[in-house]
Design a protein around this motif. Sequence first.
Motif, PDB file in Angstrom:
ATOM      1  N   THR A  13     -64.615 -19.308 -20.598  1.00 15.54           N
ATOM      2  CA  THR A  13     -65.856 -20.195 -20.779  1.00 15.54           C
ATOM      3  C   THR A  13     -65.654 -21.480 -21.494  1.00 15.54           C
ATOM      4  O   THR A  13     -66.298 -21.810 -22.013  1.00 15.54           O
ATOM      5  CB  THR A  13     -66.817 -19.357 -21.758  1.00 15.54           C
ATOM      6  N   THR A  22     -67.640 -24.510 -21.314  1.00 17.35           N
ATOM      7  CA  THR A  22     -68.968 -24.355 -21.924  1.00 17.35           C
ATOM      8  C   THR A  22     -68.969 -24.947 -23.336  1.00 17.35           C
ATOM      9  O   THR A  22     -70.118 -25.140 -23.942  1.00 17.35           O
ATOM     10  CB  THR A  22     -69.575 -23.232 -21.928  1.00 17.35           C
ATOM     11  N   TYR A  23     -67.699 -25.317 -24.142  1.00 11.38           N
ATOM     12  CA  TYR A  23     -67.618 -25.409 -25.367  1.00 11.38           C
ATOM     13  C   TYR A  23     -67.521 -26.839 -25.837  1.00 11.38           C
ATOM     14  O   TYR A  23     -67.013 -27.621 -24.849  1.00 11.38           O
ATOM     15  CB  TYR A  23     -66.492 -24.683 -25.941  1.00 11.38           C
ATOM     16  N   THR A  24     -68.026 -27.442 -26.692  1.00 10.48           N
ATOM     17  CA  THR A  24     -67.821 -28.645 -27.465  1.00 10.48           C
ATOM     18  C   THR A  24     -66.293 -28.223 -28.134  1.00 10.48           C
ATOM     19  O   THR A  24     -66.316 -27.617 -28.867  1.00 10.48           O
ATOM     20  CB  THR A  24     -68.860 -29.188 -28.298  1.00 10.48           C
ATOM     21  N   MET A  53     -68.808 -30.685 -23.411  1.00  8.21           N
ATOM     22  CA  MET A  53     -68.300 -29.823 -22.346  1.00  8.21           C
ATOM     23  C   MET A  53     -67.802 -30.278 -21.158  1.00  8.21           C
ATOM     24  O   MET A  53     -66.675 -29.993 -20.438  1.00  8.21           O
ATOM     25  CB  MET A  53     -69.073 -28.487 -22.152  1.00  8.21           C
ATOM     26  N   THR A  77     -67.078 -24.842 -30.170  1.00  5.87           N
ATOM     27  CA  THR A  77     -68.545 -24.679 -30.515  1.00  5.87           C
ATOM     28  C   THR A  77     -69.288 -24.494 -29.413  1.00  5.87           C
ATOM     29  O   THR A  77     -68.827 -25.598 -28.474  1.00  5.87           O
ATOM     30  CB  THR A  77     -69.090 -25.298 -31.634  1.00  5.87           C
ATOM     31  N   ARG A  78     -70.064 -23.594 -29.269  1.00  9.10           N
ATOM     32  CA  ARG A  78     -71.204 -23.585 -28.297  1.00  9.10           C
ATOM     33  C   ARG A  78     -72.318 -24.302 -28.297  1.00  9.10           C
ATOM     34  O   ARG A  78     -72.951 -24.587 -27.613  1.00  9.10           O
ATOM     35  CB  ARG A  78     -71.476 -22.206 -27.812  1.00  9.10           C
TER      36      ARG A  78
END
Length: 123
Positions: free
Chosen positions: A28, A31-33, A53, A99-100
């Motif tokens: 994933t 999908t993260y910064t 992302m 972070t998400r």
Amino acid sequence: QVQLVESGGGLAQPGASLGLTCAASGDTFKTYTLAWFRQAPGKEREFVTSITMNGGYTSYADSVKGRFTISRDNARNTVYLQMNSLKPEDTAVYYCAATRFGATRAARIYEYWGQGTQVTVSS
């Protein structure tokens, strides 16, 4: 769950360049910064730069703007920090974080952290 491992730190002279790499595990990642923070001896951890992302938005601390560049390769689960025109005040342990929750400079919002890599700028 994301695991982050930084590499590429070391000793550089003032004015030189250095590149850091942060390799991430987990499917994933995209999908993260991702962000880079740094912490100098006796100082609090401070925001350096972040990238969203899809790489469409980047943010830089004023102290590094124009000298540092963040980029990411989602196919390789990797984020990079290119540091040019290094100054002694750039000396610190540099941390990669994820972070998400979108683009932010607040360290408390970042859920995952690497172990850090030392960057020392000295003549």
